[in-house]
Structures are given as C-alpha cells and as structure tokens.
Motif scaffolding. Structure first.
Motif, PDB file in Angstrom:
ATOM      1  N   GLN A   1       0.836  -1.192   0.000  1.00 55.50           N
ATOM      2  CA  GLN A   1       0.000   0.000   0.000  1.00 55.50           C
ATOM      3  C   GLN A   1       0.874   1.247   0.000  1.00 55.50           C
ATOM      4  O   GLN A   1       1.957   1.273   0.582  1.00 55.50           O
ATOM      5  N   VAL A   2       0.361   2.282  -0.644  1.00 54.33           N
ATOM      6  CA  VAL A   2       1.031   3.573  -0.613  1.00 54.33           C
ATOM      7  C   VAL A   2      -0.033   4.650  -0.755  1.00 54.33           C
ATOM      8  O   VAL A   2      -0.947   4.523  -1.552  1.00 54.33           O
ATOM      9  N   GLN A   3       0.085   5.681   0.058  1.00 52.64           N
ATOM     10  CA  GLN A   3      -0.806   6.837  -0.073  1.00 52.64           C
ATOM     11  C   GLN A   3      -0.063   7.922  -0.838  1.00 52.64           C
ATOM     12  O   GLN A   3       1.135   8.137  -0.635  1.00 52.64           O
ATOM     13  N   LEU A   4      -0.800   8.594  -1.695  1.00 53.55           N
ATOM     14  CA  LEU A   4      -0.229   9.636  -2.543  1.00 53.55           C
ATOM     15  C   LEU A   4      -0.954  10.953  -2.282  1.00 53.55           C
ATOM     16  O   LEU A   4      -2.188  10.978  -2.254  1.00 53.55           O
ATOM     17  N   VAL A   5      -0.202  12.017  -2.116  1.00 49.50           N
ATOM     18  CA  VAL A   5      -0.785  13.326  -1.862  1.00 49.50           C
ATOM     19  C   VAL A   5      -0.203  14.328  -2.853  1.00 49.50           C
ATOM     20  O   VAL A   5       1.005  14.594  -2.843  1.00 49.50           O
ATOM     21  N   GLU A   6      -1.089  14.862  -3.693  1.00 52.98           N
ATOM     22  CA  GLU A   6      -0.669  15.866  -4.665  1.00 52.98           C
ATOM     23  C   GLU A   6      -0.738  17.260  -4.055  1.00 52.98           C
ATOM     24  O   GLU A   6      -1.558  17.528  -3.166  1.00 52.98           O
ATOM     25  N   SER A   7       0.093  18.146  -4.570  1.00 56.36           N
ATOM     26  CA  SER A   7       0.076  19.540  -4.136  1.00 56.36           C
ATOM     27  C   SER A   7       0.665  20.402  -5.235  1.00 56.36           C
ATOM     28  O   SER A   7       1.274  19.901  -6.181  1.00 56.36           O
ATOM     29  N   GLY A   8       0.465  21.719  -5.092  1.00 57.65           N
ATOM     30  CA  GLY A   8       1.078  22.664  -6.013  1.00 57.65           C
ATOM     31  C   GLY A   8       0.168  23.184  -7.104  1.00 57.65           C
ATOM     32  O   GLY A   8       0.588  24.026  -7.901  1.00 57.65           O
ATOM     33  N   GLY A   9      -1.055  22.701  -7.160  1.00 56.80           N
ATOM     34  CA  GLY A   9      -1.974  23.202  -8.165  1.00 56.80           C
ATOM     35  C   GLY A   9      -2.383  24.637  -7.875  1.00 56.80           C
ATOM     36  O   GLY A   9      -2.095  25.177  -6.809  1.00 56.80           O
ATOM     37  N   GLY A  10      -3.047  25.238  -8.858  1.00 56.88           N
ATOM     38  CA  GLY A  10      -3.502  26.608  -8.664  1.00 56.88           C
ATOM     39  C   GLY A  10      -3.908  27.247  -9.963  1.00 56.88           C
ATOM     40  O   GLY A  10      -4.112  26.575 -10.976  1.00 56.88           O
ATOM     41  N   LEU A  11      -4.007  28.562  -9.923  1.00 57.89           N
ATOM     42  CA  LEU A  11      -4.404  29.364 -11.073  1.00 57.89           C
ATOM     43  C   LEU A  11      -3.157  29.971 -11.709  1.00 57.89           C
ATOM     44  O   LEU A  11      -2.327  30.568 -11.010  1.00 57.89           O
ATOM     45  N   VAL A  12      -3.045  29.818 -13.025  1.00 59.40           N
ATOM     46  CA  VAL A  12      -1.897  30.363 -13.744  1.00 59.40           C
ATOM     47  C   VAL A  12      -2.380  30.933 -15.065  1.00 59.40           C
ATOM     48  O   VAL A  12      -3.360  30.437 -15.659  1.00 59.40           O
ATOM     49  N   GLN A  13      -1.719  31.944 -15.527  1.00 64.52           N
ATOM     50  CA  GLN A  13      -2.094  32.575 -16.800  1.00 64.52           C
ATOM     51  C   GLN A  13      -1.569  31.762 -17.977  1.00 64.52           C
ATOM     52  O   GLN A  13      -0.564  31.049 -17.858  1.00 64.52           O
ATOM     53  N   PRO A  14      -2.226  31.860 -19.111  1.00 66.15           N
ATOM     54  CA  PRO A  14      -1.719  31.184 -20.313  1.00 66.15           C
ATOM     55  C   PRO A  14      -0.281  31.594 -20.598  1.00 66.15           C
ATOM     56  O   PRO A  14       0.085  32.762 -20.478  1.00 66.15           O
ATOM     57  N   GLY A  15       0.519  30.587 -20.945  1.00 65.05           N
ATOM     58  CA  GLY A  15       1.935  30.817 -21.168  1.00 65.05           C
ATOM     59  C   GLY A  15       2.785  30.660 -19.927  1.00 65.05           C
ATOM     60  O   GLY A  15       4.019  30.653 -20.015  1.00 65.05           O
ATOM     61  N   GLY A  16       2.145  30.531 -18.788  1.00 65.37           N
ATOM     62  CA  GLY A  16       2.870  30.423 -17.531  1.00 65.37           C
ATOM     63  C   GLY A  16       3.321  29.010 -17.224  1.00 65.37           C
ATOM     64  O   GLY A  16       3.124  28.079 -18.012  1.00 65.37           O
ATOM     65  N   SER A  17       3.946  28.878 -16.055  1.00 68.85           N
ATOM     66  CA  SER A  17       4.488  27.597 -15.614  1.00 68.85           C
ATOM     67  C   SER A  17       3.990  27.262 -14.224  1.00 68.85           C
ATOM     68  O   SER A  17       3.635  28.146 -13.442  1.00 68.85           O
ATOM     69  N   LEU A  18       4.005  25.968 -13.944  1.00 72.11           N
ATOM     70  CA  LEU A  18       3.595  25.482 -12.639  1.00 72.11           C
ATOM     71  C   LEU A  18       4.267  24.141 -12.410  1.00 72.11           C
ATOM     72  O   LEU A  18       4.443  23.363 -13.363  1.00 72.11           O
ATOM     73  N   ARG A  19       4.637  23.869 -11.177  1.00 76.57           N
ATOM     74  CA  ARG A  19       5.159  22.556 -10.829  1.00 76.57           C
ATOM     75  C   ARG A  19       4.273  21.939  -9.763  1.00 76.57           C
ATOM     76  O   ARG A  19       4.042  22.535  -8.704  1.00 76.57           O
ATOM     77  N   ILE A  20       3.774  20.755 -10.045  1.00 78.47           N
ATOM     78  CA  ILE A  20       2.972  20.033  -9.067  1.00 78.47           C
ATOM     79  C   ILE A  20       3.767  18.842  -8.551  1.00 78.47           C
ATOM     80  O   ILE A  20       4.666  18.334  -9.224  1.00 78.47           O
ATOM     81  N   SER A  21       3.432  18.450  -7.323  1.00 84.05           N
ATOM     82  CA  SER A  21       4.182  17.405  -6.634  1.00 84.05           C
ATOM     83  C   SER A  21       3.264  16.291  -6.179  1.00 84.05           C
ATOM     84  O   SER A  21       2.075  16.523  -5.922  1.00 84.05           O
ATOM     85  N   CYS A  22       3.832  15.120  -6.054  1.00 89.79           N
ATOM     86  CA  CYS A  22       3.112  13.955  -5.538  1.00 89.79           C
ATOM     87  C   CYS A  22       4.006  13.297  -4.494  1.00 89.79           C
ATOM     88  O   CYS A  22       5.049  12.724  -4.843  1.00 89.79           O
ATOM     89  N   ALA A  23       3.606  13.406  -3.246  1.00 90.21           N
ATOM     90  CA  ALA A  23       4.382  12.835  -2.154  1.00 90.21           C
ATOM     91  C   ALA A  23       3.807  11.475  -1.760  1.00 90.21           C
ATOM     92  O   ALA A  23       2.597  11.358  -1.530  1.00 90.21           O
ATOM     93  N   ALA A  24       4.682  10.485  -1.681  1.00 91.47           N
ATOM     94  CA  ALA A  24       4.254   9.137  -1.314  1.00 91.47           C
ATOM     95  C   ALA A  24       4.491   8.882   0.170  1.00 91.47           C
ATOM     96  O   ALA A  24       5.387   9.473   0.777  1.00 91.47           O
ATOM     97  N   SER A  25       3.687   7.975   0.732  1.00 85.84           N
ATOM     98  CA  SER A  25       3.759   7.692   2.162  1.00 85.84           C
ATOM     99  C   SER A  25       4.905   6.751   2.517  1.00 85.84           C
ATOM    100  O   SER A  25       5.182   6.550   3.696  1.00 85.84           O
ATOM    101  N   ARG A  26       5.522   6.198   1.525  1.00 87.39           N
ATOM    102  CA  ARG A  26       6.669   5.322   1.773  1.00 87.39           C
ATOM    103  C   ARG A  26       7.674   5.488   0.642  1.00 87.39           C
ATOM    104  O   ARG A  26       7.424   6.233  -0.307  1.00 87.39           O
ATOM    105  N   SER A  27       8.774   4.792   0.762  1.00 84.12           N
ATOM    106  CA  SER A  27       9.807   4.879  -0.262  1.00 84.12           C
ATOM    107  C   SER A  27       9.265   4.518  -1.633  1.00 84.12           C
ATOM    108  O   SER A  27       8.523   3.551  -1.786  1.00 84.12           O
ATOM    109  N   ILE A  28       9.611   5.330  -2.625  1.00 84.88           N
ATOM    110  CA  ILE A  28       9.191   5.047  -4.002  1.00 84.88           C
ATOM    111  C   ILE A  28      10.279   4.311  -4.769  1.00 84.88           C
ATOM    112  O   ILE A  28      10.124   4.040  -5.958  1.00 84.88           O
ATOM    113  N   PHE A  29      11.358   3.984  -4.083  1.00 82.47           N
ATOM    114  CA  PHE A  29      12.478   3.328  -4.760  1.00 82.47           C
ATOM    115  C   PHE A  29      12.025   2.052  -5.460  1.00 82.47           C
ATOM    116  O   PHE A  29      12.477   1.742  -6.554  1.00 82.47           O
ATOM    117  N   SER A  30      11.119   1.320  -4.798  1.00 87.91           N
ATOM    118  CA  SER A  30      10.676   0.039  -5.344  1.00 87.91           C
ATOM    119  C   SER A  30       9.402   0.131  -6.168  1.00 87.91           C
ATOM    120  O   SER A  30       8.908  -0.887  -6.658  1.00 87.91           O
TER     121      SER A  30
END
Length: 115
Positions: A1-30
């Motif tokens: 099992q792994v829980q995933l939590v996204e963040s970083g969304g929002g409102l941006v103008q056309p042509g702009g940039s945004l970075r969103i993240s997904c944090a896992a509850s355990r190591s993603i190595f495997s």
C-alpha cells in the motif's frame, strides 16, 4: 500500500508555468512506475506522463516538449513541471503509482489556466 498526496496546483495565466508534486507515504524506490493523469470537466481521465523506476519517461503527445516528469527517490516525491500552459491544460491532475501490490491514486490537485 502507498498513499499519494498531490500539491502545487492553482491558477496560472496562459503561457505560464507550474510545478505540481506527488508525495508518497513510503519509499518510491521500489515502485515500478509513477505517473500523472488529468481529467478535464466532462472528459475522461487521461495519461499525461509516467516515469519508471529507472528514470525512463513517456508523455502524451499534447504535452511533449512542455511538461517534464521527474522523481526524487530520496524525497519519495514525483514532480510534473508544466511550461507554456494553455487553457486546454485546465484539469484536475492525479498522481498514480504501480507496484507489485497494485495501483494507487492520489486525491488530485486542480490546475486552472486562465487570464
């Protein structure tokens, strides 16, 4: 099992940039593959990009050259860097992970591109 939590969304103008993240509850190595999907209002959820444990990435045609997926195993986090955003990129963005135990979804983060 792994829980995933996204963040970083929002409102941006056309042509702009945004970075969103997904944090896992355990190591993603495997975790074999991690990816980003999006779902616009009234449309199906579609794959945006995914990245393997070895770092190989694939993208939907609509985002190639504009979006970059990356994973930081030390931080148990996957990122989606989105550049040159346009109104058609407006959607809820979901993180997904696949490992030997199955597939797991996050709750989503809203990205709105509007002037």
């Amino acid at each position: 099992q792994v829980q995933l939590v996204e963040s970083g969304g929002g409102l941006v103008q056309p042509g702009g940039s945004l970075r969103i993240s997904c944090a896992a509850s355990r190591s993603i190595f495997s975790i074999n593959v991690m990816g980003w999907y999006r779902q616009a209002p009234g449309k199906e959820r579609v794959l945006v990009a995914h990245i393997t444990s070895g770092g190989s990435a694939n993208y939907a045609e609509s985002v190639k050259g504009r979006f970059t997926i990356s994973r930081d195993n030390a931080k148990n986090t996957v990122y989606l860097q989105m550049n040159s955003l346009n109104v058609e990129d407006t959607a809820v963005y979901y993180c997904k992970a696949w490992d030997d135990g199955g597939a797991y979804w996050g709750q989503g983060t809203q990205v709105t591109v509007s002037s």
